[in-house]
Write a protein that holds these residues in place. Structure first.
Motif, PDB file in Angstrom:
ATOM      1  N   ARG A 167       0.825  -1.214   0.000  1.00  0.00           N
ATOM      2  CA  ARG A 167       0.000   0.000   0.000  1.00  0.00           C
ATOM      3  C   ARG A 167       0.857   1.261   0.000  1.00  0.00           C
ATOM      4  NH1 ARG A 167      -3.460  -3.523   3.176  1.00  0.00           N
ATOM      5  NH2 ARG A 167      -2.372  -2.940   5.100  1.00  0.00           N
ATOM      6  N   GLU A 171       0.644   4.097  -2.941  1.00  0.00           N
ATOM      7  CA  GLU A 171       0.355   5.506  -2.704  1.00  0.00           C
ATOM      8  C   GLU A 171       1.446   6.395  -3.287  1.00  0.00           C
ATOM      9  OE1 GLU A 171      -1.388   8.920  -2.030  1.00  0.00           O
ATOM     10  OE2 GLU A 171      -2.343   6.943  -1.863  1.00  0.00           O
ATOM     11  N   ASP A 191      -7.496   8.570 -10.269  1.00  0.00           N
ATOM     12  CA  ASP A 191      -8.586   8.159  -9.386  1.00  0.00           C
ATOM     13  C   ASP A 191      -9.109   6.759  -9.708  1.00  0.00           C
ATOM     14  OD1 ASP A 191      -9.577   9.534 -11.817  1.00  0.00           O
ATOM     15  OD2 ASP A 191     -11.534   8.963 -11.024  1.00  0.00           O
ATOM     16  N   ALA A 194      -8.145   3.959  -7.205  1.00  0.00           N
ATOM     17  CA  ALA A 194      -8.553   3.999  -5.799  1.00  0.00           C
ATOM     18  C   ALA A 194      -8.935   2.616  -5.306  1.00  0.00           C
ATOM     19  CB  ALA A 194      -9.723   4.974  -5.619  1.00  0.00           C
ATOM     20  N   THR A 195      -9.501   1.820  -6.191  1.00  0.00           N
ATOM     21  CA  THR A 195      -9.823   0.419  -5.893  1.00  0.00           C
ATOM     22  C   THR A 195      -9.126  -0.432  -6.942  1.00  0.00           C
ATOM     23  OG1 THR A 195     -11.983   1.073  -5.026  1.00  0.00           O
ATOM     24  CG2 THR A 195     -11.651  -1.265  -5.515  1.00  0.00           C
ATOM     25  N   PRO A 196      -7.902  -0.867  -6.665  1.00  0.00           N
ATOM     26  CA  PRO A 196      -7.125  -1.573  -7.694  1.00  0.00           C
ATOM     27  C   PRO A 196      -7.700  -2.943  -8.012  1.00  0.00           C
ATOM     28  CG  PRO A 196      -5.715  -0.754  -5.909  1.00  0.00           C
ATOM     29  CD  PRO A 196      -7.128  -0.659  -5.437  1.00  0.00           C
ATOM     30  N   SER A 197      -7.351  -3.432  -9.204  1.00  0.00           N
ATOM     31  CA  SER A 197      -7.657  -4.801  -9.596  1.00  0.00           C
ATOM     32  C   SER A 197      -6.634  -5.231 -10.630  1.00  0.00           C
ATOM     33  CB  SER A 197      -9.068  -4.909 -10.183  1.00  0.00           C
ATOM     34  OG  SER A 197      -9.114  -4.330 -11.472  1.00  0.00           O
ATOM     35  N   GLN A 200      -6.884  -4.066 -14.215  1.00  0.00           N
ATOM     36  CA  GLN A 200      -6.474  -2.720 -14.600  1.00  0.00           C
ATOM     37  C   GLN A 200      -5.077  -2.672 -15.219  1.00  0.00           C
ATOM     38  OE1 GLN A 200      -6.835  -0.747 -10.807  1.00  0.00           O
ATOM     39  NE2 GLN A 200      -8.783   0.184 -11.387  1.00  0.00           N
ATOM     40  N   TRP A 252      -5.031  -5.951  -1.042  1.00  0.00           N
ATOM     41  CA  TRP A 252      -6.247  -5.395  -1.636  1.00  0.00           C
ATOM     42  C   TRP A 252      -7.470  -6.281  -1.427  1.00  0.00           C
ATOM     43  CZ3 TRP A 252      -4.751  -0.802  -1.891  1.00  0.00           C
ATOM     44  CH2 TRP A 252      -3.526  -0.429  -2.420  1.00  0.00           C
ATOM     45  N   PHE A 254      -8.088  -9.300  -2.629  1.00  0.00           N
ATOM     46  CA  PHE A 254      -8.536  -9.964  -3.841  1.00  0.00           C
ATOM     47  C   PHE A 254      -8.933 -11.410  -3.543  1.00  0.00           C
ATOM     48  CE2 PHE A 254      -5.434  -7.217  -6.552  1.00  0.00           C
ATOM     49  CZ  PHE A 254      -6.292  -6.140  -6.434  1.00  0.00           C
TER      50      PHE A 254
END
Length: 306
Positions: A167, A171, A191, A194-197, A200, A252, A254
């Protein structure tokens, strides 16, 4: 004029070189020129259609002096230029984003998009440029693993890769992306992370289709163009997939399995093979090791490698 018997590169970028398509058609759809690195082609694909025509062109780092007349021809025709920030006289050519803007037709709008890098899914990976030759990349995969770089430098061999470190690196990576967006006045994408996957990003600088869909929509909105969604029918920038590590999955939350290997052109490549190839390359390019230690000092510290 294009050669009578064009080479494969010229055929691949046939529209750009005037071999086919837009030069001879009757379409009145405005032409959008998208200029940048390998990410530019993915964005171009997602912008095509819906009242726009786009031109597949070489990535900016592959342009040569002989390409400039073709580039100028399309700049004169473009109704919109979408460009990553490119420094003036890049590779000794007048193809910086400011220089391209100057060569557009009067009043042609310009929209800048950022170079997208996000390290929050692959926190130990980095891009390093050798001072001796910035075009040099290590074999097998072009991404440096900071743990292997530290090993080559004789530093600690055990990294602290845990959820807090993941994390923290994420950031820091987002801070850098936001800084690039602000500095160059680009369309905002930061933005989205903000909620990674894993969907992406396939590597730290190869976004997946969800990012391209969102960015294309934002480019259209910022340009006052009607909404239009493209399904390219395939995953974009799909040649290389980085390993998916347990610490990232935990960080995260997952619900996905760990994948400890690389996938390159559809083939599994073990991390051990990459490590051995890169250590051998570092032994021959110690300047790249020194450059990596300097450029990525923050991540090396977070990973407890220095």
């Amino acid at each position: 004029m294009a050669a009578a018997h064009p080479d494969p590169r010229t055929r691949h970028f046939g529209n750009f070189y005037g071999l086919e398509g837009l030069d001879g058609d009757e379409s009145t759809d405005p032409v959008v020129l998208v200029v940048g690195n390998c990410q530019a082609e993915s964005l171009r694909l997602m912008l095509d259609g819906g009242g726009l025509r786009t031109v597949r062109m070489p990535p900016v780092h592959e342009l040569v002096a002989a390409d400039l007349p073709h580039l100028d021809r399309w700049l004169a025709r473009a109704a919109l230029l979408v460009t990553q920030p490119i420094r003036d006289d890049y590779h000794g050519l007048p193809i910086g984003s400011a220089q391209l803007t100057e060569r557009l037709g009067r009043g042609t709008p310009v929209l800048r998009v950022p170079v997208i890098r996000f390290a929050g899914l692959y926190p130990a990976h980095a891009i390093v440029r050798s001072p001796a030759d910035p075009s040099l990349v290590p074999p097998v995969v072009a991404y440096h693993d900071l743990r292997v770089l530290a090993e080559a430098a004789g530093l600690r061999s055990r990294a602290r890769l845990d959820p807090p470190a993941v994390r923290a690196i994420a950031e820091h990576s987002l801070e850098q992306l936001r800084s690039r967006e602000d500095r160059h006045g680009t369309v905002v994408v930061s933005d989205l992370f903000a909620t990674p996957s894993f969907a992406q990003m396939r590597t730290l600088n190869h976004p997946g289709n969800p990012i391209w869909t969102a960015l294309a929509a934002r480019v259209r909105a910022a340009s006052g163009l009607p909404a239009h969604t493209v399904d390219p029918g395939r995953p974009l920038l799909d040649a290389v997939h980085a390993p998916r590590e347990a610490a990232v999955i935990d960080a995260w939350g997952f619900d996905e399995p760990e994948r400890p290997h690389w996938i390159v052109d559809g083939h599994v490549v073990e991390t051990g093979a990459v490590r051995e190839a890169h250590l051998d390359w570092y032994a021959r390019h110690p300047d790249a090791v020194r450059a990596g230690l300097t450029r990525h000092a923050h991540a090396l510290t977070v990973l407890s490698l220095v």
